[in-house]
Enzyme design. Sequence first.
Site, PDB file in Angstrom:
ATOM      1  N   VAL A   1       0.859  -1.189   0.000  1.00  0.00           N
ATOM      2  CA  VAL A   1       0.000   0.000   0.000  1.00  0.00           C
ATOM      3  C   VAL A   1       0.898   1.242   0.000  1.00  0.00           C
ATOM      4  CG1 VAL A   1      -1.804   1.239   1.255  1.00  0.00           C
ATOM      5  CG2 VAL A   1      -1.745  -1.250   1.345  1.00  0.00           C
ATOM      6  N   ASP A   2       0.825   2.010  -1.083  1.00  0.00           N
ATOM      7  CA  ASP A   2       1.649   3.218  -1.217  1.00  0.00           C
ATOM      8  C   ASP A   2       0.835   4.441  -0.821  1.00  0.00           C
ATOM      9  OD1 ASP A   2       3.779   1.713  -2.221  1.00  0.00           O
ATOM     10  OD2 ASP A   2       3.037   1.864  -4.284  1.00  0.00           O
ATOM     11  N   CYS A   3       1.337   5.186   0.154  1.00  0.00           N
ATOM     12  CA  CYS A   3       0.570   6.322   0.674  1.00  0.00           C
ATOM     13  C   CYS A   3       1.349   7.621   0.527  1.00  0.00           C
ATOM     14  CB  CYS A   3       0.278   6.127   2.156  1.00  0.00           C
ATOM     15  SG  CYS A   3      -0.685   4.678   2.488  1.00  0.00           S
TER      16      CYS A   3
END
Lengths: 263, 204
Positions: free
Chosen positions: A132-134
Amino acid sequence: MLRKRIIFSLIYSDGYFMQSRNFRLQKVGNLNWLEKNYRFQSIAFALDELIVLNASKTEKNITEFAKTVSDLVNDVFIPIAAGGGIRTLEDAELLFNSGADKIVLNSLLFQDPNMVMKIIENYGSQSVVASVDCKLNLGSYEIFINNGTKKLDYDIQKYLIYLEELGVGEIYLNSIDRDGTGFGYDFDLIKIVEDITKLPLIIAGGAGNENHLAKGLQINKVSAVATANLFNFIGNSIPNARDYLLDNGLNLSNRVFDTLDLI
Amino acid sequence: MKIVIVEYGMGNIRSIVSTLQYLGVQDVVLSSDFEILNSADKIILPGVGSFGKAITQIRHRNIDNYLNEIVLENKKPILGICLGMQLLGNSSTEDGNNKGLGYINGYVVKFDNSLVKVPHVGFNQVKVNNKLKLYNGFNDIPTDFYFTHSFRMKSDVEINQCYCNYQEDFVASFERDNIAGVQFHPELSQTNGLKLLKNFIDKF
Protein backbone atom coordinates in the site's frame (compact mmCIF):
# COMPACT_ATOMS: atom_id res chain seq x y z
CA MET A 1 7.60 -15.09 21.38
CA LEU A 2 6.98 -14.14 17.79
CA ARG A 3 9.95 -12.12 16.60
CA LYS A 4 9.91 -8.97 14.59
CA ARG A 5 11.71 -8.87 11.26
CA ILE A 6 14.24 -6.79 9.37
CA ILE A 7 13.49 -6.82 5.67
CA PHE A 8 15.57 -5.51 2.80
CA SER A 9 13.60 -4.46 -0.25
CA LEU A 10 15.45 -4.63 -3.53
CA ILE A 11 13.96 -2.47 -6.23
CA TYR A 12 14.49 -4.02 -9.63
CA SER A 13 14.00 -2.53 -13.07
CA ASP A 14 15.00 -4.00 -16.43
CA GLY A 15 17.98 -6.00 -15.23
CA TYR A 16 19.22 -3.50 -12.63
CA PHE A 17 18.73 -2.78 -8.97
CA MET A 18 17.64 0.73 -8.25
CA GLN A 19 17.74 3.36 -5.58
CA SER A 20 14.30 4.89 -5.30
CA ARG A 21 13.62 8.35 -3.95
CA ASN A 22 10.01 9.45 -3.73
CA PHE A 23 9.38 6.72 -6.32
CA ARG A 24 11.87 8.19 -8.79
CA LEU A 25 14.39 5.53 -9.72
CA GLN A 26 18.12 5.72 -10.10
CA LYS A 27 20.06 2.82 -11.57
CA VAL A 28 22.63 1.33 -9.19
CA GLY A 29 23.84 -2.03 -10.49
CA ASN A 30 22.92 -5.53 -11.59
CA LEU A 31 23.02 -8.77 -9.61
CA ASN A 32 26.78 -9.16 -10.08
CA TRP A 33 27.26 -5.66 -8.80
CA LEU A 34 25.10 -6.45 -5.80
CA GLU A 35 27.06 -9.60 -5.09
CA LYS A 36 30.37 -7.79 -5.48
CA ASN A 37 29.57 -4.70 -3.46
CA TYR A 38 27.24 -6.13 -0.91
CA ARG A 39 28.56 -9.69 -0.55
CA PHE A 40 24.88 -10.30 -0.64
CA GLN A 41 24.87 -13.77 0.84
CA SER A 42 26.70 -12.70 3.98
CA ILE A 43 24.55 -9.60 4.41
CA ALA A 44 21.44 -11.69 3.97
CA PHE A 45 22.48 -13.61 7.09
CA ALA A 46 21.62 -10.44 9.01
CA LEU A 47 18.19 -10.16 7.41
CA ASP A 48 14.96 -11.95 8.16
CA GLU A 49 13.35 -11.56 4.81
CA LEU A 50 13.98 -10.20 1.35
CA ILE A 51 11.48 -8.39 -0.81
CA VAL A 52 12.21 -7.92 -4.51
CA LEU A 53 10.04 -5.44 -6.34
CA ASN A 54 9.87 -5.06 -10.08
CA ALA A 55 9.43 -1.34 -10.59
CA SER A 56 10.00 -1.16 -14.30
CA LYS A 57 7.79 1.58 -15.64
CA THR A 58 7.76 0.23 -19.16
CA GLU A 59 6.19 -3.08 -20.12
CA LYS A 60 7.08 -5.27 -17.18
CA ASN A 61 9.16 -8.19 -18.26
CA ILE A 62 8.13 -10.72 -15.67
CA THR A 63 10.11 -13.61 -17.19
CA GLU A 64 13.41 -11.80 -16.84
CA PHE A 65 12.40 -10.62 -13.37
CA ALA A 66 11.57 -14.20 -12.36
CA LYS A 67 15.05 -15.28 -13.45
CA THR A 68 16.57 -12.66 -11.14
CA VAL A 69 14.40 -13.91 -8.29
CA SER A 70 15.56 -17.46 -8.87
CA ASP A 71 19.20 -16.33 -8.86
CA LEU A 72 18.64 -14.58 -5.54
CA VAL A 73 17.05 -17.68 -4.01
CA ASN A 74 20.34 -19.55 -4.40
CA ASP A 75 22.07 -16.90 -2.32
CA VAL A 76 19.86 -16.63 0.75
CA PHE A 77 18.23 -18.83 3.36
CA ILE A 78 15.39 -16.53 4.24
CA PRO A 79 11.95 -16.02 2.73
CA ILE A 80 11.75 -14.02 -0.46
CA ALA A 81 8.69 -12.05 -1.45
CA ALA A 82 8.51 -10.88 -5.05
CA GLY A 83 6.15 -8.56 -6.80
CA GLY A 84 5.55 -5.77 -9.23
CA GLY A 85 3.52 -6.18 -12.39
CA ILE A 86 1.65 -9.32 -11.34
CA ARG A 87 -1.63 -9.38 -13.26
CA THR A 88 -2.55 -13.02 -13.66
CA LEU A 89 -2.44 -16.34 -11.87
CA GLU A 90 0.28 -17.35 -14.33
CA ASP A 91 2.44 -14.38 -13.31
CA ALA A 92 2.06 -15.40 -9.66
CA GLU A 93 2.77 -19.02 -10.48
CA LEU A 94 5.93 -18.08 -12.39
CA LEU A 95 7.29 -16.20 -9.38
CA PHE A 96 6.39 -18.96 -6.92
CA ASN A 97 8.03 -21.50 -9.21
CA SER A 98 11.09 -19.29 -9.38
CA GLY A 99 11.44 -19.62 -5.62
CA ALA A 100 9.38 -16.76 -4.24
CA ASP A 101 7.83 -17.71 -0.92
CA LYS A 102 5.33 -14.89 -1.12
CA ILE A 103 4.20 -12.47 -3.74
CA VAL A 104 3.62 -8.77 -3.32
CA LEU A 105 0.55 -7.25 -4.96
CA ASN A 106 -0.25 -3.59 -5.37
CA SER A 107 -2.26 -2.31 -8.34
CA LEU A 108 -3.98 -5.65 -8.81
CA LEU A 109 -5.55 -5.36 -5.35
CA PHE A 110 -7.68 -2.54 -6.62
CA GLN A 111 -7.93 -3.42 -10.30
CA ASP A 112 -8.81 -7.09 -10.14
CA PRO A 113 -9.99 -8.31 -6.72
CA ASN A 114 -11.27 -11.55 -8.26
CA MET A 115 -7.78 -12.39 -9.47
CA VAL A 116 -6.38 -11.59 -6.02
CA MET A 117 -8.87 -13.98 -4.45
CA LYS A 118 -7.98 -16.63 -7.00
CA ILE A 119 -4.29 -16.29 -6.12
CA ILE A 120 -5.09 -16.48 -2.41
CA GLU A 121 -7.27 -19.54 -2.97
CA ASN A 122 -4.36 -21.24 -4.75
CA TYR A 123 -1.47 -20.21 -2.56
CA GLY A 124 -2.97 -19.21 0.77
CA SER A 125 -3.25 -15.89 2.61
CA GLN A 126 0.23 -16.23 4.09
CA SER A 127 1.67 -16.09 0.57
CA VAL A 128 0.19 -12.75 -0.38
CA VAL A 129 1.56 -9.40 0.80
CA ALA A 130 -0.53 -6.32 0.03
CA SER A 131 1.61 -3.33 -0.79
CA VAL A 132 0.00 0.00 0.00
CA ASP A 133 1.65 3.22 -1.22
CA CYS A 134 0.57 6.32 0.67
CA LYS A 135 1.18 10.02 0.30
CA LEU A 136 0.21 12.90 2.53
CA ASN A 137 -1.92 15.56 0.91
CA LEU A 138 -3.39 18.51 2.83
CA GLY A 139 -3.32 16.65 6.11
CA SER A 140 -4.80 13.38 4.95
CA TYR A 141 -3.27 10.29 3.46
CA GLU A 142 -4.03 9.25 -0.09
CA ILE A 143 -3.44 5.83 -1.62
CA PHE A 144 -1.68 5.37 -4.94
CA ILE A 145 -1.29 2.47 -7.35
CA ASN A 146 0.68 2.03 -10.60
CA ASN A 147 4.05 2.91 -9.05
CA GLY A 148 2.61 5.94 -7.32
CA THR A 149 1.07 7.46 -10.44
CA LYS A 150 -2.63 6.81 -9.93
CA LYS A 151 -4.54 8.05 -6.91
CA LEU A 152 -7.40 5.96 -5.56
CA ASP A 153 -10.66 7.40 -4.33
CA TYR A 154 -10.44 5.37 -1.17
CA ASP A 155 -9.72 6.55 2.29
CA ILE A 156 -7.04 4.58 4.03
CA GLN A 157 -9.33 3.05 6.62
CA LYS A 158 -11.78 1.71 4.03
CA TYR A 159 -8.96 0.47 1.84
CA LEU A 160 -7.31 -1.51 4.65
CA ILE A 161 -10.60 -3.11 5.60
CA TYR A 162 -11.17 -3.95 1.94
CA LEU A 163 -7.75 -5.65 1.80
CA GLU A 164 -8.44 -7.62 4.93
CA GLU A 165 -11.71 -8.83 3.46
CA LEU A 166 -9.91 -9.86 0.29
CA GLY A 167 -7.88 -12.20 2.48
CA VAL A 168 -4.32 -10.93 2.05
CA GLY A 169 -1.77 -12.09 4.62
CA GLU A 170 0.27 -8.99 5.38
CA ILE A 171 0.37 -5.26 4.74
CA TYR A 172 3.50 -3.62 3.30
CA LEU A 173 2.95 0.04 4.08
CA ASN A 174 5.11 2.41 2.10
CA SER A 175 5.35 6.17 2.35
CA ILE A 176 5.97 7.83 -1.01
CA ASP A 177 6.95 11.04 0.81
CA ARG A 178 9.64 9.29 2.84
CA ASP A 179 10.74 6.74 0.23
CA GLY A 180 14.53 6.81 -0.16
CA THR A 181 14.96 9.97 1.91
CA GLY A 182 16.60 8.40 4.94
CA PHE A 183 14.57 10.80 7.13
CA GLY A 184 12.90 8.00 9.07
CA TYR A 185 9.53 6.31 8.76
CA ASP A 186 6.27 8.24 8.58
CA PHE A 187 5.12 7.49 12.10
CA ASP A 188 1.89 9.48 11.74
CA LEU A 189 0.88 7.21 8.89
CA ILE A 190 1.89 4.12 10.84
CA LYS A 191 -0.14 5.28 13.82
CA ILE A 192 -3.27 5.49 11.66
CA VAL A 193 -2.72 2.12 10.05
CA GLU A 194 -1.83 0.19 13.17
CA ASP A 195 -5.13 1.18 14.72
CA ILE A 196 -7.07 -0.16 11.75
CA THR A 197 -5.56 -3.38 10.55
CA LYS A 198 -5.34 -6.71 12.32
CA LEU A 199 -2.87 -8.01 9.74
CA PRO A 200 0.88 -8.27 10.27
CA LEU A 201 2.28 -4.86 9.36
CA ILE A 202 5.53 -4.23 7.50
CA ILE A 203 6.60 -0.59 7.43
CA ALA A 204 8.69 0.87 4.64
CA GLY A 205 9.88 4.21 3.34
CA GLY A 206 12.42 6.45 4.98
CA ALA A 207 14.66 4.31 7.16
CA GLY A 208 18.14 5.79 7.02
CA ASN A 209 19.87 4.37 10.05
CA GLU A 210 19.57 1.84 12.84
CA ASN A 211 17.71 4.26 15.10
CA HIS A 212 14.91 4.51 12.58
CA LEU A 213 14.70 0.74 12.49
CA ALA A 214 14.68 0.66 16.29
CA LYS A 215 11.92 3.22 16.53
CA GLY A 216 9.81 1.20 14.07
CA LEU A 217 10.41 -2.06 15.87
CA GLN A 218 9.35 -0.52 19.17
CA ILE A 219 5.82 0.03 17.86
CA ASN A 220 3.71 -2.73 19.27
CA LYS A 221 1.78 -3.63 16.15
CA VAL A 222 4.64 -3.32 13.68
CA SER A 223 5.74 -6.83 12.66
CA ALA A 224 8.63 -5.86 10.42
CA VAL A 225 10.74 -2.92 9.37
CA ALA A 226 11.84 -2.65 5.77
CA THR A 227 14.49 -0.58 4.08
CA ALA A 228 15.23 -0.26 0.40
CA ASN A 229 18.04 2.14 0.91
CA LEU A 230 21.05 0.71 -0.91
CA PHE A 231 23.13 3.78 -0.16
CA ASN A 232 22.54 4.03 3.56
CA PHE A 233 22.89 0.34 4.20
CA ILE A 234 26.00 -0.48 2.23
CA GLY A 235 28.90 -2.57 3.54
CA ASN A 236 28.49 -4.00 7.01
CA SER A 237 25.81 -1.61 8.10
CA ILE A 238 22.97 -4.17 8.01
CA PRO A 239 24.83 -6.75 10.15
CA ASN A 240 25.95 -3.92 12.45
CA ALA A 241 22.41 -2.58 12.70
CA ARG A 242 21.11 -6.01 13.63
CA ASP A 243 23.72 -6.39 16.37
CA TYR A 244 22.89 -2.93 17.66
CA LEU A 245 19.16 -3.69 17.73
CA LEU A 246 19.71 -7.04 19.48
CA ASP A 247 22.02 -5.37 22.01
CA ASN A 248 19.25 -2.88 22.68
CA GLY A 249 16.84 -5.65 23.54
CA LEU A 250 14.68 -5.49 20.45
CA ASN A 251 12.66 -8.55 19.68
CA LEU A 252 14.59 -10.03 16.75
CA SER A 253 15.57 -13.62 16.09
CA ASN A 254 18.92 -14.92 17.26
CA ARG A 255 21.24 -16.98 15.12
CA VAL A 256 22.97 -19.65 17.10
CA PHE A 257 25.32 -21.06 14.50
CA ASP A 258 28.03 -19.65 12.35
CA THR A 259 27.83 -20.53 8.65
CA LEU A 260 31.37 -21.80 8.66
CA ASP A 261 30.48 -24.51 11.20
CA LEU A 262 27.87 -25.91 8.90
CA ILE A 263 29.58 -26.66 5.62
CA MET B 1 23.92 -38.76 -0.29
CA LYS B 2 20.70 -38.76 -2.30
CA ILE B 3 17.71 -36.83 -1.09
CA VAL B 4 14.43 -37.12 -2.94
CA ILE B 5 11.88 -34.38 -2.50
CA VAL B 6 8.36 -35.66 -2.98
CA GLU B 7 6.81 -34.02 -6.02
CA TYR B 8 3.04 -33.68 -5.94
CA GLY B 9 2.48 -30.41 -7.72
CA MET B 10 2.47 -28.20 -4.65
CA GLY B 11 5.04 -26.42 -2.61
CA ASN B 12 7.93 -24.13 -3.10
CA ILE B 13 10.88 -26.47 -3.34
CA ARG B 14 13.44 -24.16 -4.95
CA SER B 15 14.79 -22.92 -1.64
CA ILE B 16 14.88 -26.44 -0.18
CA VAL B 17 16.92 -27.63 -3.16
CA SER B 18 19.39 -24.76 -2.98
CA THR B 19 19.76 -25.18 0.79
CA LEU B 20 20.49 -28.90 0.49
CA GLN B 21 23.04 -28.16 -2.22
CA TYR B 22 24.62 -25.49 -0.03
CA LEU B 23 24.97 -28.17 2.65
CA GLY B 24 26.82 -30.39 0.20
CA VAL B 25 24.15 -32.95 -0.75
CA GLN B 26 25.30 -34.15 -4.18
CA ASP B 27 22.08 -35.64 -5.39
CA VAL B 28 18.86 -33.71 -4.88
CA VAL B 29 15.98 -35.11 -6.91
CA LEU B 30 12.34 -34.15 -7.26
CA SER B 31 10.08 -37.11 -7.94
CA SER B 32 6.83 -38.96 -7.30
CA ASP B 33 8.08 -42.20 -8.82
CA PHE B 34 8.20 -45.24 -6.53
CA GLU B 35 11.58 -46.51 -7.69
CA ILE B 36 13.20 -43.11 -7.35
CA LEU B 37 11.67 -42.46 -3.93
CA ASN B 38 12.80 -45.89 -2.83
CA SER B 39 16.34 -45.21 -4.04
CA ALA B 40 16.69 -42.18 -1.78
CA ASP B 41 18.84 -42.07 1.34
CA LYS B 42 16.39 -39.55 2.79
CA ILE B 43 13.02 -38.20 1.74
CA ILE B 44 11.64 -34.72 2.24
CA LEU B 45 7.90 -34.09 2.08
CA PRO B 46 7.46 -30.37 1.37
CA GLY B 47 4.27 -28.43 1.11
CA VAL B 48 2.78 -25.02 0.77
CA GLY B 49 -0.91 -24.60 0.18
CA SER B 50 -3.97 -26.21 1.60
CA PHE B 51 -4.18 -29.60 3.28
CA GLY B 52 -7.20 -30.88 1.36
CA LYS B 53 -5.70 -30.11 -2.01
CA ALA B 54 -2.34 -31.59 -1.02
CA ILE B 55 -3.67 -34.91 0.28
CA THR B 56 -5.89 -35.23 -2.80
CA GLN B 57 -2.85 -34.75 -5.05
CA ILE B 58 -0.86 -37.26 -3.02
CA ARG B 59 -3.57 -39.92 -3.22
CA HIS B 60 -4.18 -39.18 -6.88
CA ARG B 61 -0.54 -39.98 -7.62
CA ASN B 62 -0.56 -43.03 -5.36
CA ILE B 63 2.20 -41.46 -3.30
CA ASP B 64 0.43 -42.44 -0.06
CA ASN B 65 0.84 -46.13 -0.89
CA TYR B 66 4.43 -45.63 -2.00
CA LEU B 67 5.30 -43.85 1.21
CA ASN B 68 3.55 -46.49 3.34
CA GLU B 69 5.95 -49.05 1.92
CA ILE B 70 9.06 -46.88 1.83
CA VAL B 71 8.65 -45.12 5.17
CA LEU B 72 6.70 -47.58 7.29
CA GLU B 73 8.14 -50.85 6.00
CA ASN B 74 11.54 -49.94 4.58
CA LYS B 75 12.06 -47.38 7.36
CA LYS B 76 13.53 -44.75 5.10
CA PRO B 77 13.98 -41.42 6.96
CA ILE B 78 11.43 -38.77 6.05
CA LEU B 79 11.21 -35.13 7.04
CA GLY B 80 7.92 -33.29 6.56
CA ILE B 81 8.24 -29.53 6.28
CA CYS B 82 5.36 -27.14 7.09
CA LEU B 83 2.28 -28.56 5.35
CA GLY B 84 4.39 -31.65 4.70
CA MET B 85 4.67 -32.16 8.44
CA GLN B 86 0.94 -31.72 8.90
CA LEU B 87 0.30 -34.32 6.20
CA LEU B 88 2.20 -36.88 8.30
CA GLY B 89 -0.44 -36.47 11.01
CA ASN B 90 -3.91 -37.98 11.36
CA SER B 91 -6.22 -35.23 10.22
CA SER B 92 -6.80 -31.60 9.43
CA THR B 93 -9.84 -29.36 9.48
CA GLU B 94 -8.51 -27.30 6.57
CA ASP B 95 -10.88 -27.63 3.56
CA GLY B 96 -13.39 -29.63 5.61
CA ASN B 97 -12.27 -32.74 7.44
CA ASN B 98 -9.41 -34.54 5.78
CA LYS B 99 -7.39 -37.56 6.81
CA GLY B 100 -3.62 -37.30 6.62
CA LEU B 101 -1.06 -40.03 6.10
CA GLY B 102 -1.50 -41.02 9.74
CA TYR B 103 2.14 -41.78 10.61
CA ILE B 104 2.03 -39.55 13.65
CA ASN B 105 -0.67 -39.03 16.24
CA GLY B 106 -1.40 -35.38 15.62
CA TYR B 107 -4.39 -33.41 14.45
CA VAL B 108 -4.34 -30.09 12.67
CA VAL B 109 -6.69 -27.20 13.45
CA LYS B 110 -6.76 -23.51 12.65
CA PHE B 111 -5.38 -20.83 14.96
CA ASP B 112 -8.11 -18.83 16.63
CA ASN B 113 -7.96 -15.44 14.90
CA SER B 114 -9.89 -13.82 17.73
CA LEU B 115 -6.85 -14.49 19.92
CA VAL B 116 -3.88 -14.05 17.61
CA LYS B 117 -2.94 -12.65 14.22
CA VAL B 118 -3.42 -15.34 11.61
CA PRO B 119 -1.37 -16.40 9.69
CA HIS B 120 1.44 -16.89 12.18
CA VAL B 121 4.33 -15.41 10.19
CA GLY B 122 7.91 -14.86 11.18
CA PHE B 123 10.65 -16.17 13.40
CA ASN B 124 9.43 -17.68 16.62
CA GLN B 125 11.14 -19.63 19.35
CA VAL B 126 11.01 -23.38 19.59
CA LYS B 127 11.70 -25.00 22.96
CA VAL B 128 14.25 -27.38 21.54
CA ASN B 129 15.38 -30.59 23.19
CA ASN B 130 18.95 -31.34 22.20
CA LYS B 131 18.63 -35.01 23.08
CA LEU B 132 16.58 -35.34 19.92
CA LYS B 133 18.36 -36.03 16.65
CA LEU B 134 16.86 -32.97 14.95
CA TYR B 135 18.43 -30.69 17.54
CA ASN B 136 21.75 -32.42 17.98
CA GLY B 137 24.36 -29.81 18.85
CA PHE B 138 21.82 -27.13 19.74
CA ASN B 139 21.79 -25.47 23.10
CA ASP B 140 18.79 -26.35 25.24
CA ILE B 141 17.38 -22.85 24.94
CA PRO B 142 14.47 -21.53 22.90
CA THR B 143 15.72 -21.26 19.33
CA ASP B 144 14.36 -19.16 16.48
CA PHE B 145 12.89 -20.66 13.33
CA TYR B 146 10.80 -19.18 10.55
CA PHE B 147 7.10 -20.04 10.49
CA THR B 148 4.33 -19.18 8.09
CA HIS B 149 1.04 -21.01 8.60
CA SER B 150 -2.57 -20.61 9.63
CA PHE B 151 -3.18 -24.13 10.90
CA ARG B 152 -1.20 -25.82 13.64
CA MET B 153 -0.77 -29.35 14.92
CA LYS B 154 -1.78 -30.56 18.33
CA SER B 155 -1.10 -33.92 19.87
CA ASP B 156 -2.29 -35.62 23.04
CA VAL B 157 0.42 -38.27 23.00
CA GLU B 158 4.19 -38.40 23.16
CA ILE B 159 5.70 -37.91 19.71
CA ASN B 160 8.93 -36.31 20.94
CA GLN B 161 7.34 -33.01 20.13
CA CYS B 162 8.96 -29.65 20.71
CA TYR B 163 6.64 -26.75 21.17
CA CYS B 164 6.42 -23.22 19.96
CA ASN B 165 4.18 -20.76 21.70
CA TYR B 166 1.76 -18.50 19.88
CA GLN B 167 -0.75 -17.60 22.54
CA GLU B 168 -0.74 -21.34 23.25
CA ASP B 169 1.68 -24.20 22.70
CA PHE B 170 1.53 -26.02 19.40
CA VAL B 171 3.68 -28.73 17.87
CA ALA B 172 6.66 -27.15 16.13
CA SER B 173 8.44 -30.44 15.49
CA PHE B 174 8.27 -34.14 16.22
CA GLU B 175 10.43 -37.14 15.59
CA ARG B 176 9.77 -40.81 16.02
CA ASP B 177 12.28 -43.31 14.70
CA ASN B 178 12.70 -42.53 11.00
CA ILE B 179 9.82 -40.06 10.83
CA ALA B 180 10.26 -36.37 11.60
CA GLY B 181 8.38 -33.20 10.91
CA VAL B 182 8.88 -29.49 11.39
CA GLN B 183 6.14 -26.89 11.17
CA PHE B 184 8.70 -24.18 10.48
CA HIS B 185 10.78 -23.80 7.35
CA PRO B 186 14.37 -24.80 8.14
CA GLU B 187 15.37 -23.73 4.63
CA LEU B 188 14.24 -20.19 5.47
CA SER B 189 15.56 -20.11 9.03
CA GLN B 190 19.09 -18.94 8.46
CA THR B 191 21.87 -20.89 10.16
CA ASN B 192 19.52 -22.38 12.79
CA GLY B 193 17.62 -24.08 9.99
CA LEU B 194 20.76 -25.07 8.12
CA LYS B 195 21.98 -26.83 11.24
CA LEU B 196 18.69 -28.70 11.66
CA LEU B 197 18.73 -29.85 8.04
CA LYS B 198 22.33 -30.95 8.47
CA ASN B 199 21.19 -33.02 11.45
CA PHE B 200 18.50 -34.65 9.32
CA ILE B 201 21.15 -35.44 6.71
CA ASP B 202 23.74 -36.72 9.20
CA LYS B 203 21.80 -38.26 12.08
CA PHE B 204 18.76 -39.98 10.62
